[in-house]
Design an enzyme around this catalytic site. Structure first.
Site, PDB file in Angstrom:
ATOM      1  N   TYR A 158      76.284  12.755   1.368  1.00  0.00           N
ATOM      2  CA  TYR A 158      76.625  14.178   1.571  1.00  0.00           C
ATOM      3  C   TYR A 158      78.150  14.320   1.723  1.00  0.00           C
ATOM      4  O   TYR A 158      78.729  15.334   1.368  1.00  0.00           O
ATOM      5  CB  TYR A 158      75.868  14.751   2.765  1.00  0.00           C
ATOM      6  CG  TYR A 158      75.764  16.254   2.757  1.00  0.00           C
ATOM      7  CD1 TYR A 158      75.142  16.931   1.704  1.00  0.00           C
ATOM      8  CD2 TYR A 158      76.286  17.022   3.796  1.00  0.00           C
ATOM      9  CE1 TYR A 158      75.051  18.314   1.699  1.00  0.00           C
ATOM     10  CE2 TYR A 158      76.199  18.404   3.799  1.00  0.00           C
ATOM     11  CZ  TYR A 158      75.575  19.047   2.747  1.00  0.00           C
ATOM     12  OH  TYR A 158      75.494  20.421   2.738  1.00  0.00           O
ATOM     13  N   LYS A 165      80.391  21.559   5.992  1.00  0.00           N
ATOM     14  CA  LYS A 165      79.353  22.194   6.826  1.00  0.00           C
ATOM     15  C   LYS A 165      79.732  22.156   8.303  1.00  0.00           C
ATOM     16  O   LYS A 165      79.414  23.079   9.055  1.00  0.00           O
ATOM     17  CB  LYS A 165      77.989  21.537   6.601  1.00  0.00           C
ATOM     18  CG  LYS A 165      77.378  21.801   5.225  1.00  0.00           C
ATOM     19  CD  LYS A 165      77.154  23.275   4.919  1.00  0.00           C
ATOM     20  CE  LYS A 165      76.247  23.460   3.697  1.00  0.00           C
ATOM     21  NZ  LYS A 165      76.164  24.888   3.298  1.00  0.00           N
TER      22      LYS A 165
HETATM   23  O1  0WE Z   1      74.384  21.596   0.609  1.00  0.00           O
HETATM   24  C1  0WE Z   1      73.673  21.091  -0.224  1.00  0.00           C
HETATM   25  C2  0WE Z   1      74.075  21.078  -1.690  1.00  0.00           C
HETATM   26  C3  0WE Z   1      75.549  21.008  -1.833  1.00  0.00           C
HETATM   27  C4  0WE Z   1      76.103  20.790  -3.207  1.00  0.00           C
HETATM   28  C5  0WE Z   1      75.432  20.207  -4.253  1.00  0.00           C
HETATM   29  C6  0WE Z   1      76.079  20.010  -5.478  1.00  0.00           C
HETATM   30  C7  0WE Z   1      75.420  19.317  -6.626  1.00  0.00           C
HETATM   31  C8  0WE Z   1      76.065  19.598  -7.956  1.00  0.00           C
HETATM   32  C9  0WE Z   1      77.405  21.180  -3.382  1.00  0.00           C
HETATM   33  N1  0WE Z   1      78.056  20.997  -4.562  1.00  0.00           N
HETATM   34  C10 0WE Z   1      77.407  20.431  -5.587  1.00  0.00           C
HETATM   35  N2  0WE Z   1      78.109  20.242  -6.751  1.00  0.00           N
HETATM   36  C11 0WE Z   1      77.537  19.795  -7.910  1.00  0.00           C
HETATM   37  O2  0WE Z   1      78.222  19.616  -8.922  1.00  0.00           O
HETATM   38  N3  0WE Z   1      72.488  20.512   0.175  1.00  0.00           N
HETATM   39  C12 0WE Z   1      72.113  20.525   1.569  1.00  0.00           C
HETATM   40  C13 0WE Z   1      71.603  19.790  -0.760  1.00  0.00           C
HETATM   41  C14 0WE Z   1      71.982  18.361  -0.731  1.00  0.00           C
HETATM   42  O3  0WE Z   1      73.074  17.920  -1.391  1.00  0.00           O
HETATM   43  C15 0WE Z   1      73.217  16.570  -1.118  1.00  0.00           C
HETATM   44  C16 0WE Z   1      72.188  16.170  -0.259  1.00  0.00           C
HETATM   45  C17 0WE Z   1      71.400  17.311  -0.002  1.00  0.00           C
HETATM   46  C18 0WE Z   1      70.202  17.389   0.886  1.00  0.00           C
HETATM   47  C19 0WE Z   1      74.184  15.681  -1.541  1.00  0.00           C
HETATM   48  C20 0WE Z   1      74.102  14.349  -1.131  1.00  0.00           C
HETATM   49  C21 0WE Z   1      73.106  13.945  -0.283  1.00  0.00           C
HETATM   50  C22 0WE Z   1      72.130  14.838   0.167  1.00  0.00           C
END
Ligand code: 0WE
Length: 258
Positions: A158, A165
């Protein structure tokens, strides 16, 4: 009962029918809120068309482009709200972005521009939107943002989003302190992992979901609808005594130590 009739709600962050913001918009609509929807504009207008078709059944009275990195677009959103609605009651912030390369590998490899991009889009945007909303929330209001456990504890990969966050969750507290005297409440929902457009782009999300299904007290993941219902609660008078809080909607996952 949960009643949002007569409330004007601006919902950001709908990309498709898997978006958490879509789950929230549906529950706010079901509770009787009048909706304004923003979308992230792209050159070909593909996002605009897709999101417009999706939200049409909710009869939004405003549908506006809003790239939070462009302060002029944000000002346009709030001047339209001032003109068309006169006041705003509810603001839903469901926005995040980090470079894909920054969501894998060594955290110490995060570049300065990758760090700044993630914090700008995912954390500073709440400050931008709250500043625009404040003078329009003349009857008080409720601001709700979406966060994740990776902002409070280390979740593998993450990475920079965790720092974003953490900043977002602290934004919730500082904004709650400033806006409380204006009867504007600010809270966050920390949702468990859900399959969305953003999370599906992340390697290993299915393994994370299976892990939650094995160890979370409820032995399952949460749905967009469950997050939407919690958001509706936070926007309603049922939560009138709460501000500056992060509510975990995660099947109880975060209470476990092993
Ligand atoms: O906050 C999120 C998603 C955040 C996110 C995801 C992406 C993927 C594609 C922000 N920016 C991008 N940019 C991209 O190009 N989550 C809580 C979902 C999430 O994302 C992770 C998680 C989880 C759960 C990333 C790594 C590990 C776990």
């Amino acid at each position: 009962m949960l009643d949002l009739t007569g409330k004007n709600a601006l919902v950001t962050g709908i990309a498709n029918n898997k978006s958490i913001a879509w789950g929230i918009a549906q529950q706010l609509h079901a509770a009787g809120a009048n909706l304004g929807i923003t979308y992230l504009p792209d050159e070909k207008g593909r996002m605009e068309g897709k999101v417009n078709d999706l939200v049409a059944p909710l009869n939004p009275s405003l549908f506006l482009p809003c790239n939070v990195q462009d302060e002029a677009q944000v000002e346009q959103v709030f001047s339209t709200i001032a003109e068309k609605w006169g006041k705003l009651d509810i603001l839903i912030h469901c926005l995040a972005f980090a470079k894909r390369d920054d969501l894998t590998g060594d955290f110490s490899a995060t570049s300065k521009d990758g760090f700044q991009l993630a914090l700008d889009v995912s954390a500073y945007s709440l400050v931008t939107l709250a500043r625009g909303a404040k003078p329009l929330m003349t009857d008080g209001g409720s601001i709700v943002t979406l966060t994740y456990l990776g902002g409070a504890r280390v979740v593998p990969n993450y990475n920079v989003m965790g720092i974003a966050k953490a900043a977002l969750e602290m934004n919730v507290r500082y904004l709650a302190a400033e806006l409380g005297p204006h009867s504007i409440r600010v809270n966050g929902i920390s949702a468990g992992p859900i399959r969305t457009l953003a999370s599906s782009a992340v390697g290993g999300i299915l393994d994370m979901i299976h892990h939650v299904e094995e160890v979370a007290p409820l032995r399952r993941t949460v749905t967009q609808t469950e997050v939407g219902n919690t958001a509706a609660f936070l926007c309603s008078d049922l939560s009138s005594g709460m501000t500056g809080q992060i509510l975990y909607v995660d099947s109880g996952y975060c209470i476990m130590g092993m």
